[in-house]
Design an enzyme around this catalytic site. Structure first.
Site, PDB file in Angstrom:
ATOM      1  CB  THR A 106     -23.456  14.944 -31.141  1.00  0.00           C
ATOM      2  OG1 THR A 106     -23.885  14.272 -29.966  1.00  0.00           O
ATOM      3  CG2 THR A 106     -23.664  16.431 -31.019  1.00  0.00           C
ATOM      4  CB  THR A 107     -20.297  13.510 -35.086  1.00  0.00           C
ATOM      5  OG1 THR A 107     -19.802  13.361 -33.756  1.00  0.00           O
ATOM      6  CG2 THR A 107     -19.210  14.028 -35.988  1.00  0.00           C
ATOM      7  CE  LYS A 123     -18.927   9.430 -28.185  1.00  0.00           C
ATOM      8  NZ  LYS A 123     -18.197  10.535 -28.892  1.00  0.00           N
ATOM      9  CG  HIS A 165     -23.543  17.093 -25.060  1.00  0.00           C
ATOM     10  ND1 HIS A 165     -24.177  16.413 -26.072  1.00  0.00           N
ATOM     11  CD2 HIS A 165     -22.220  16.918 -25.278  1.00  0.00           C
ATOM     12  CE1 HIS A 165     -23.253  15.861 -26.871  1.00  0.00           C
ATOM     13  NE2 HIS A 165     -22.074  16.157 -26.411  1.00  0.00           N
ATOM     14  NE  ARG A 221     -17.308   2.582 -30.322  1.00  0.00           N
ATOM     15  CZ  ARG A 221     -17.847   1.358 -30.282  1.00  0.00           C
ATOM     16  NH1 ARG A 221     -17.080   0.312 -30.357  1.00  0.00           N
ATOM     17  NH2 ARG A 221     -19.163   1.207 -30.132  1.00  0.00           N
TER      18      ARG A 221
HETATM   19  P1  A3P Z   1     -20.114   4.314 -31.770  1.00  0.00           P
HETATM   20  O1  A3P Z   1     -19.127   4.622 -30.682  1.00  0.00           O
HETATM   21  O2  A3P Z   1     -21.188   3.379 -31.329  1.00  0.00           O
HETATM   22  O3  A3P Z   1     -19.468   3.875 -33.025  1.00  0.00           O
HETATM   23  P2  A3P Z   1     -21.390  11.626 -30.839  1.00  0.00           P
HETATM   24  O4  A3P Z   1     -21.299  12.174 -32.212  1.00  0.00           O
HETATM   25  O5  A3P Z   1     -22.630  12.061 -30.115  1.00  0.00           O
HETATM   26  O6  A3P Z   1     -20.149  11.833 -30.088  1.00  0.00           O
HETATM   27  O7  A3P Z   1     -21.623  10.052 -31.018  1.00  0.00           O
HETATM   28  C1  A3P Z   1     -20.622   9.240 -31.534  1.00  0.00           C
HETATM   29  C2  A3P Z   1     -21.255   7.974 -32.057  1.00  0.00           C
HETATM   30  O8  A3P Z   1     -21.906   8.262 -33.298  1.00  0.00           O
HETATM   31  C3  A3P Z   1     -20.217   6.922 -32.323  1.00  0.00           C
HETATM   32  O9  A3P Z   1     -20.877   5.675 -32.113  1.00  0.00           O
HETATM   33  C4  A3P Z   1     -19.906   7.182 -33.787  1.00  0.00           C
HETATM   34  O10 A3P Z   1     -19.298   6.099 -34.440  1.00  0.00           O
HETATM   35  C5  A3P Z   1     -21.296   7.473 -34.333  1.00  0.00           C
HETATM   36  N1  A3P Z   1     -21.261   8.285 -35.558  1.00  0.00           N
HETATM   37  C6  A3P Z   1     -20.435   9.306 -35.858  1.00  0.00           C
HETATM   38  N2  A3P Z   1     -20.700   9.776 -37.071  1.00  0.00           N
HETATM   39  C7  A3P Z   1     -21.712   9.050 -37.575  1.00  0.00           C
HETATM   40  C8  A3P Z   1     -22.411   9.056 -38.825  1.00  0.00           C
HETATM   41  N3  A3P Z   1     -22.121   9.919 -39.793  1.00  0.00           N
HETATM   42  N4  A3P Z   1     -23.403   8.169 -38.982  1.00  0.00           N
HETATM   43  C9  A3P Z   1     -23.719   7.279 -38.017  1.00  0.00           C
HETATM   44  N5  A3P Z   1     -23.080   7.213 -36.826  1.00  0.00           N
HETATM   45  C10 A3P Z   1     -22.083   8.090 -36.603  1.00  0.00           C
END
Ligand code: A3P
Length: 339
Positions: free
Chosen positions: A89-90, A86, A151, A305
């Site tokens: 990563t994406t 979180k 991770h 999110r």
């Molecule tokens: P929030 O839950 O605070 O919105 P991961 O990719 O490690 O699972 O993390 C997910 C978090 O990164 C989420 O945060 C998500 O909304 C945010 N996120 C996903 N894609 C993103 C992007 N392109 N730019 C910025 N934040 C992003």
């Protein structure tokens, strides 16, 4: 597709089969043996987490970590994206994929793979995709350099990644937003038969270090210390810093990965276009990310999110904030790390 043109959908065990802990047939005897000797803590999605080499894992995760440790053979040119869950990563996967593949897929291209594939499908997780559920991946069709993500904490990384000094990009995020994002995410994945996890419980577990791949602070410190010793091999990034100065960090990332932007590209606005392509607004509004599912079963939309810095102000009480800040200050004291 692209970096990893293989489909693992058919060999994946649906997530739903893991939603109960009577998953005996999915666990290898080796993993079962090990689990019986490990400390057990309360889980976030399922009932339990297991502590292996100091870090907490679900059964499925643990089995994937063990399989990677045993079987993954890195190549010196591999690029490894590591993050705490979180932390964005994406986003990092999207940016790294777009940077490394920009000569094959131009960022203005209507057919860019990021427009029709979730970034997790383009940059596969080692332990959660390639080596999950006893899968033996076939790397023959991978394009070089191979882009992987994980991770896995530094201490548990497959030896060949460390021995070959593969380039690692590490991404983390301030612990308050990480906690809130993890809490939302895990409640989405939690089976309907279990009550949603309350923020108070999530907070207790997170602070006690019992979170996915936690303790959070140890995960971050492990890579932070390595990045100080081997800055040429580990690029340490924070979500907030990228949000603050996206262009600076995209250039830094491109340079580190070995794909710096040329003067011509700078003039043509490639940096800006690439950021636009990978932005939260763009990715989260794509059909694939609105209605698609990963081959491992998670809805793509659960990875998008709010994408904001500071959303924790809406969920954490002042006592929680104080306690979390205190832990962070104590854990990072003397390390030079701040959030
Ligand atoms: P929030 O839950 O605070 O919105 P991961 O990719 O490690 O699972 O993390 C997910 C978090 O990164 C989420 O945060 C998500 O909304 C945010 N996120 C996903 N894609 C993103 C992007 N392109 N730019 C910025 N934040 C992003």
């Amino acid at each position: 597709m692209a970096t990893s043109p293989i489909s693992l959908a058919s060999v994946h065990v649906p997530l739903s089969r893991y939603l109960h802990e009577d998953q005996e047939e999915l666990i290898t005897p080796e993993c079962k043996d090990l689990m019986s000797s490990l400390s057990r803590g309360k889980g976030w999605v399922l009932i339990h987490l297991y502590q292996y080499q100091g870090f907490w894992h679900t059964t499925r995760q643990l089995q994937g970590v063990l399989a990677c440790q045993k079987m993954f053979q890195a190549q010196a040119t591999d690029l490894i994206l590591v993050s705490t869950p979180k932390s964005g990563t994406t986003w990092l996967k999207a940016m790294a994929f777009a940077i490394v593949n920009r000569n094959r897929y131009f960022c203005y291209d209507d057919h860019h793979p990021l427009l029709t594939n979730n970034p997790h499908e383009l940059v596969p997780f080692l332990e959660l995709k390639l080596y999950v559920d006893n899968n033996v991946p076939d790397f023959t069709n991978f394009v070089h350099p191979r882009l992987f993500s994980t991770h896995i904490p530094h201490i548990s990384l497959p030896e060949s990644i460390k021995d070959l000094k593969c380039k690692i990009v590490y991404l983390c995020r301030n612990p308050k937003d990480t906690l809130v994002s993890l809490w939302h995410f895990t409640n989405k994945l939690r089976p309907k038969t279990l009550e949603p996890l309350q923020i108070e419980e999530a907070f207790e577990r997170f602070c006690g270090g019992v979170s996915l791949y936690g303790p959070f602070w140890d995960h971050v410190l492990g890579y932070w210390k390595e990045s100080l010793q081997r800055p040429q091999s580990i690029l340490f990034l924070k979500y907030e810093d990228i949000r603050d100065a996206p262009k600076v960090h995209l250039r830094k990332l491109a340079e580190f990965l070995g794909y710096p932007f040329s003067l011509e590209e700078e003039k043509e606005g490639v940096v800006e276009e690439l950021l636009k392509l990978c932005s939260f607004d763009n990715l989260s509004n794509l059909e694939v990310n609105k209605v698609g599912k990963l081959s491992s079963g998670e809805e793509c939309s659960s990875f998008f999110r709010k994408g904001e810095v500071g959303d924790w102000t809406h969920y954490l009480t002042s006592e929680m904030i104080e306690q979390l800040d205190m832990i962070t200050t104590k854990m990072f004291k003397g390390s030079g790390l701040e959030f």
